[in-house]
Design an enzyme around this catalytic site. Structure first.
Site, PDB file in Angstrom:
ATOM      1  N   LYS A  52       3.142 -11.924   4.559  1.00 37.95           N
ATOM      2  CA  LYS A  52       2.338 -11.017   5.406  1.00 37.95           C
ATOM      3  C   LYS A  52       1.355 -11.833   6.242  1.00 37.95           C
ATOM      4  O   LYS A  52       1.166 -11.566   7.428  1.00 37.95           O
ATOM      5  CB  LYS A  52       1.590  -9.994   4.544  1.00 37.95           C
ATOM      6  CG  LYS A  52       2.482  -9.008   3.818  1.00 37.95           C
ATOM      7  CD  LYS A  52       3.233  -8.110   4.788  1.00 37.95           C
ATOM      8  CE  LYS A  52       4.193  -7.179   4.084  1.00 37.95           C
ATOM      9  NZ  LYS A  52       5.179  -6.569   4.982  1.00 37.95           N
ATOM     10  N   SER A  78      -0.701  -5.821   4.944  1.00 37.76           N
ATOM     11  CA  SER A  78      -1.196  -5.373   3.648  1.00 37.76           C
ATOM     12  C   SER A  78      -2.614  -5.884   3.431  1.00 37.76           C
ATOM     13  O   SER A  78      -2.992  -6.942   3.948  1.00 37.76           O
ATOM     14  CB  SER A  78      -0.278  -5.942   2.558  1.00 37.76           C
ATOM     15  OG  SER A  78      -0.893  -5.866   1.303  1.00 37.76           O
ATOM     16  N   TYR A 104       5.118 -13.072  -1.534  1.00 38.84           N
ATOM     17  CA  TYR A 104       5.148 -11.830  -0.746  1.00 38.84           C
ATOM     18  C   TYR A 104       3.920 -11.747   0.161  1.00 38.84           C
ATOM     19  O   TYR A 104       4.029 -11.534   1.377  1.00 38.84           O
ATOM     20  CB  TYR A 104       5.201 -10.606  -1.680  1.00 38.84           C
ATOM     21  CG  TYR A 104       4.806  -9.329  -0.986  1.00 38.84           C
ATOM     22  CD1 TYR A 104       5.666  -8.721  -0.076  1.00 38.84           C
ATOM     23  CD2 TYR A 104       3.549  -8.742  -1.204  1.00 38.84           C
ATOM     24  CE1 TYR A 104       5.291  -7.561   0.587  1.00 38.84           C
ATOM     25  CE2 TYR A 104       3.171  -7.586  -0.541  1.00 38.84           C
ATOM     26  CZ  TYR A 104       4.042  -7.002   0.354  1.00 38.84           C
ATOM     27  OH  TYR A 104       3.663  -5.858   1.022  1.00 38.84           O
TER      28      TYR A 104
HETATM   29  P1  NAD Z   1      10.603  -0.054   0.881  1.00 43.80           P
HETATM   30  O1  NAD Z   1      11.258  -1.148   0.130  1.00 43.80           O
HETATM   31  O2  NAD Z   1      10.731   1.331   0.375  1.00 43.80           O
HETATM   32  O3  NAD Z   1      11.091  -0.073   2.408  1.00 43.80           O
HETATM   33  C1  NAD Z   1      11.461  -1.262   3.068  1.00 43.80           C
HETATM   34  C2  NAD Z   1      12.832  -1.033   3.677  1.00 43.80           C
HETATM   35  O4  NAD Z   1      13.240  -2.226   4.370  1.00 43.80           O
HETATM   36  C3  NAD Z   1      13.914  -0.745   2.638  1.00 43.80           C
HETATM   37  O5  NAD Z   1      14.568   0.468   2.998  1.00 43.80           O
HETATM   38  C4  NAD Z   1      14.870  -1.943   2.717  1.00 43.80           C
HETATM   39  O6  NAD Z   1      16.201  -1.565   2.479  1.00 43.80           O
HETATM   40  C5  NAD Z   1      14.625  -2.425   4.142  1.00 43.80           C
HETATM   41  N1  NAD Z   1      14.888  -3.844   4.395  1.00 43.80           N
HETATM   42  C6  NAD Z   1      14.443  -4.928   3.701  1.00 43.80           C
HETATM   43  N2  NAD Z   1      14.866  -6.071   4.280  1.00 43.80           N
HETATM   44  C7  NAD Z   1      15.597  -5.701   5.380  1.00 43.80           C
HETATM   45  C8  NAD Z   1      16.309  -6.411   6.380  1.00 43.80           C
HETATM   46  N3  NAD Z   1      16.378  -7.739   6.376  1.00 43.80           N
HETATM   47  N4  NAD Z   1      16.948  -5.712   7.349  1.00 43.80           N
HETATM   48  C9  NAD Z   1      16.920  -4.356   7.364  1.00 43.80           C
HETATM   49  N5  NAD Z   1      16.262  -3.636   6.425  1.00 43.80           N
HETATM   50  C10 NAD Z   1      15.610  -4.292   5.446  1.00 43.80           C
HETATM   51  O7  NAD Z   1       9.055  -0.463   1.039  1.00 43.80           O
HETATM   52  P2  NAD Z   1       7.818   0.397   1.563  1.00 43.80           P
HETATM   53  O8  NAD Z   1       6.899   0.627   0.419  1.00 43.80           O
HETATM   54  O9  NAD Z   1       8.281   1.546   2.368  1.00 43.80           O
HETATM   55  O10 NAD Z   1       7.130  -0.700   2.489  1.00 43.80           O
HETATM   56  C11 NAD Z   1       7.370  -0.763   3.879  1.00 43.80           C
HETATM   57  C12 NAD Z   1       6.609  -1.954   4.448  1.00 43.80           C
HETATM   58  O11 NAD Z   1       5.216  -1.816   4.146  1.00 43.80           O
HETATM   59  C13 NAD Z   1       7.025  -3.306   3.847  1.00 43.80           C
HETATM   60  O12 NAD Z   1       6.986  -4.286   4.853  1.00 43.80           O
HETATM   61  C14 NAD Z   1       5.946  -3.567   2.820  1.00 43.80           C
HETATM   62  O13 NAD Z   1       5.777  -4.938   2.578  1.00 43.80           O
HETATM   63  C15 NAD Z   1       4.729  -2.970   3.505  1.00 43.80           C
HETATM   64  N6  NAD Z   1       3.660  -2.609   2.551  1.00 43.80           N
HETATM   65  C16 NAD Z   1       3.947  -1.794   1.494  1.00 43.80           C
HETATM   66  C17 NAD Z   1       2.953  -1.504   0.566  1.00 43.80           C
HETATM   67  C18 NAD Z   1       3.258  -0.647  -0.630  1.00 43.80           C
HETATM   68  O14 NAD Z   1       2.487  -0.686  -1.593  1.00 43.80           O
HETATM   69  N7  NAD Z   1       4.322   0.157  -0.631  1.00 43.80           N
HETATM   70  C19 NAD Z   1       1.656  -2.026   0.719  1.00 43.80           C
HETATM   71  C20 NAD Z   1       1.385  -2.819   1.840  1.00 43.80           C
HETATM   72  C21 NAD Z   1       2.408  -3.120   2.744  1.00 43.80           C
HETATM   73  N1  UFG Z   2      -2.066  -1.220 -13.130  1.00 42.33           N
HETATM   74  C1  UFG Z   2      -2.070  -0.989 -14.483  1.00 42.33           C
HETATM   75  N2  UFG Z   2      -0.877  -0.781 -15.114  1.00 42.33           N
HETATM   76  C2  UFG Z   2       0.305  -0.782 -14.454  1.00 42.33           C
HETATM   77  C3  UFG Z   2       0.307  -1.019 -13.063  1.00 42.33           C
HETATM   78  C4  UFG Z   2      -0.898  -1.242 -12.434  1.00 42.33           C
HETATM   79  O1  UFG Z   2      -3.123  -0.982 -15.115  1.00 42.33           O
HETATM   80  O2  UFG Z   2       1.366  -0.601 -15.078  1.00 42.33           O
HETATM   81  C5  UFG Z   2      -3.344  -1.417 -12.441  1.00 42.33           C
HETATM   82  C6  UFG Z   2      -3.476  -2.784 -11.782  1.00 42.33           C
HETATM   83  O3  UFG Z   2      -3.964  -3.724 -12.708  1.00 42.33           O
HETATM   84  C7  UFG Z   2      -4.432  -2.485 -10.637  1.00 42.33           C
HETATM   85  C8  UFG Z   2      -4.073  -1.048 -10.246  1.00 42.33           C
HETATM   86  O4  UFG Z   2      -3.418  -0.493 -11.371  1.00 42.33           O
HETATM   87  O5  UFG Z   2      -5.767  -2.495 -11.080  1.00 42.33           O
HETATM   88  C9  UFG Z   2      -3.143  -0.973  -9.042  1.00 42.33           C
HETATM   89  O6  UFG Z   2      -2.016  -1.805  -9.263  1.00 42.33           O
HETATM   90  P1  UFG Z   2      -0.705  -1.738  -8.317  1.00 42.33           P
HETATM   91  O7  UFG Z   2       0.271  -2.707  -8.885  1.00 42.33           O
HETATM   92  O8  UFG Z   2      -0.270  -0.335  -8.157  1.00 42.33           O
HETATM   93  O9  UFG Z   2      -1.250  -2.200  -6.905  1.00 42.33           O
HETATM   94  P2  UFG Z   2      -1.930  -3.586  -6.456  1.00 42.33           P
HETATM   95  O10 UFG Z   2      -3.255  -3.218  -5.888  1.00 42.33           O
HETATM   96  O11 UFG Z   2      -1.890  -4.594  -7.506  1.00 42.33           O
HETATM   97  O12 UFG Z   2      -0.902  -4.060  -5.325  1.00 42.33           O
HETATM   98  C10 UFG Z   2      -0.706  -3.310  -4.147  1.00 42.33           C
HETATM   99  C11 UFG Z   2       0.708  -3.516  -3.601  1.00 42.33           C
HETATM  100  C12 UFG Z   2       0.892  -4.937  -3.113  1.00 42.33           C
HETATM  101  C13 UFG Z   2      -0.213  -5.321  -2.191  1.00 42.33           C
HETATM  102  C14 UFG Z   2      -1.549  -5.091  -2.848  1.00 42.33           C
HETATM  103  C15 UFG Z   2      -2.707  -5.392  -1.940  1.00 42.33           C
HETATM  104  O13 UFG Z   2       1.665  -3.276  -4.596  1.00 42.33           O
HETATM  105  O14 UFG Z   2       2.098  -4.979  -2.362  1.00 42.33           O
HETATM  106  O15 UFG Z   2      -1.653  -3.712  -3.211  1.00 42.33           O
HETATM  107  O16 UFG Z   2      -2.668  -4.581  -0.845  1.00 42.33           O
HETATM  108  F1  UFG Z   2      -0.076  -6.638  -1.880  1.00 42.33           F
END
Ligand code: NAD
Ligand code: UFG
Length: 340
Positions: A156, A127, A152
């Site tokens: 990472k 991330s 969290y």
């Molecule tokens: P998500 O929660 O939709 O998907 C993650 C999946 O992993 C889920 O289906 C959950 O059931 C499964 N899981 C969790 N722990 C497990 C375990 N111990 N064994 C087997 N399965 C398990 O999340 P996502 O948004 O699809 O994110 C996928 C990956 O990308 C994650 O590692 C997340 O940290 C990373 N990521 C997501 C974002 C974001 O904003 N969505 C940003 C940066 C990184």
């Molecule tokens: N925001 C609002 N109102 C809300 C939600 C978000 O104003 O209800 C604003 C936040 O303050 C920020 C922007 O919208 O300025 C984006 O916020 P998000 O929560 O959607 O995303 P972040 O950038 O805070 O976080 C995301 C992922 C994290 C990751 C991070 C850095 O959720 O997992 O990007 O990569 F760690």
């Protein structure tokens, strides 16, 4: 080495499910392992509806070494894409033990099994949070990895370190650390998308729930940042683009590159207010909002330098935020209570 059969941990989740679709479409043979802690097995049927192929699925926890070993024994993987993990920033502050143990243990067990079964390719979902508070934007892959403001994010950073050390010791291993910026959107069919539990923390799912009347209004966290309109700026990337980035990365790993790191973003910053307006334009639905105090831990501006991914993977984002708003809203409308 040819890569065909790919283990996708967390493959029923938001990003994993779209990636499984892209893998099937690109001729790979993905096998999903997920414990369904944050997704539903109904996703498998939806992948079949979209692609015509029902991917093999194991409901297994990646921390459960014995059960996970049985999957490795049965399937012959050439690569792993490791999405599985807990990902809610706020929850991680309240439940640090659960976050550290789930995210770290699942990765350690996975690596142990990869070594045992000689699986030499891994793509990890990292991330942009690993950069900490950016000193400058756009963020480039060589910028220092900072310290995260929550458990969290720390997982990472730690997992990036574990994978780097493992690759140093095991030279045949290829590792890709993919640093995602802000994934949004959903499958254009409306069958798959983001389905958070409880009150959404992230901007796009929150806006979608306001749009369908599930929430009263959006609360914008701060309008006093040093950005053009004062609201926070992020790099929002359509989940379909992100999914394609994984296919491009697997092709790169097949060339035996050792350790590689890529930002997956669009290179374009969008403010919260710009996102609200884009959503209104894409959907015709008005989003009422109030301005509130800034959220703890938020940075002002965050977006990716994308040259490295383009030059080395031949990949860049194709969709814009209007596409992403339309697809996210379409999923929300068709699945008012999430995937059932
Ligand atoms: P998500 O929660 O939709 O998907 C993650 C999946 O992993 C889920 O289906 C959950 O059931 C499964 N899981 C969790 N722990 C497990 C375990 N111990 N064994 C087997 N399965 C398990 O999340 P996502 O948004 O699809 O994110 C996928 C990956 O990308 C994650 O590692 C997340 O940290 C990373 N990521 C997501 C974002 C974001 O904003 N969505 C940003 C940066 C990184
Ligand atoms: N925001 C609002 N109102 C809300 C939600 C978000 O104003 O209800 C604003 C936040 O303050 C920020 C922007 O919208 O300025 C984006 O916020 P998000 O929560 O959607 O995303 P972040 O950038 O805070 O976080 C995301 C992922 C994290 C990751 C991070 C850095 O959720 O997992 O990007 O990569 F760690």
């Amino acid at each position: 080495m040819e890569i065909k059969r790919v283990l996708v941990t967390g493959g029923t989740g938001f990003i994993g499910s779209e990636t499984v679709i892209k893998l099937i479409e690109a001729g790979y043979d993905p096998v999903i392992v997920d414990n369904l802690s944050n997704s539903k097995d109904a996703v498998i049927g939806r992948i079949k509806t979209i692609t015509g192929v029902r991917p093999t699925f194991y409901k297994v926890d990646c921390c459960d070494e014995e059960a996970f070993r049985k999957v490795f024994e049965k399937e012959k993987f050439q690569a792993v894409i490791h999405f599985a993990g807990l990902k809610a920033v706020g929850e991680s502050v309240v439940k640090p033990i659960e976050y550290y143990s789930n995210n770290l243990e699942s990765t350690l067990v996975l690596l142990k099994l990869m070594k045992e079964f000689d699986v030499r390719n891994i793509v990890f979902s990292s991330s942009a949070t690993v950069y900490g508070v950016p000193k400058r934007v756009p963020l480039v892959e060589t910028d220092p990895v900072g310290s995260a403001t929550n458990p969290y994010g720390e997982t990472k950073i730690m997992i990036e370190r574990i994978l780097t050390d493992t690759q140093f010791a095991w030279k045949d291993l290829n590792v890709a650390l993919l640093r995602y910026f802000n994934p949004i959107g959903g499958h254009p069919s409306g069958l798959l998308g983001e389905d958070p539990n409880g009150i959404p923390n992230n901007l796009m799912p929150y806006i979608c729930q306001v749009a369908v009347g599930k929430r009263d209004h959006l609360r914008i966290w701060g309008d006093n940042y040093p950005t053009p309109d004062g609201t926070g700026v992020r790099d929002y990337i359509h989940v379909l683009d992100l999914a394609e980035g994984h296919v491009a990365t697997l092709k790169k790993l097949a060339t035996d590159p050792g350790l590689v790191i890529y930002n997956l973003g669009t290179g374009k910053g969008t403010s919260v207010l710009e996102m609200v307006h884009a959503f209104e334009k894409a959907t015709g639905v008005k989003i009422p909002y109030t301005i509130e105090a800034a959220r703890a831990g938020d940075v002002a501006t965050n977006y990716a330098a994308t040259d490295k991914a383009f030059n080395e993977l031949g990949w860049k984002a194709k969709y814009n935020i209007i596409d992403a708003c339309r697809d996210a809203y379409n999923f929300q409308k068709k699945n008012p209570n999430g995937i059932e």
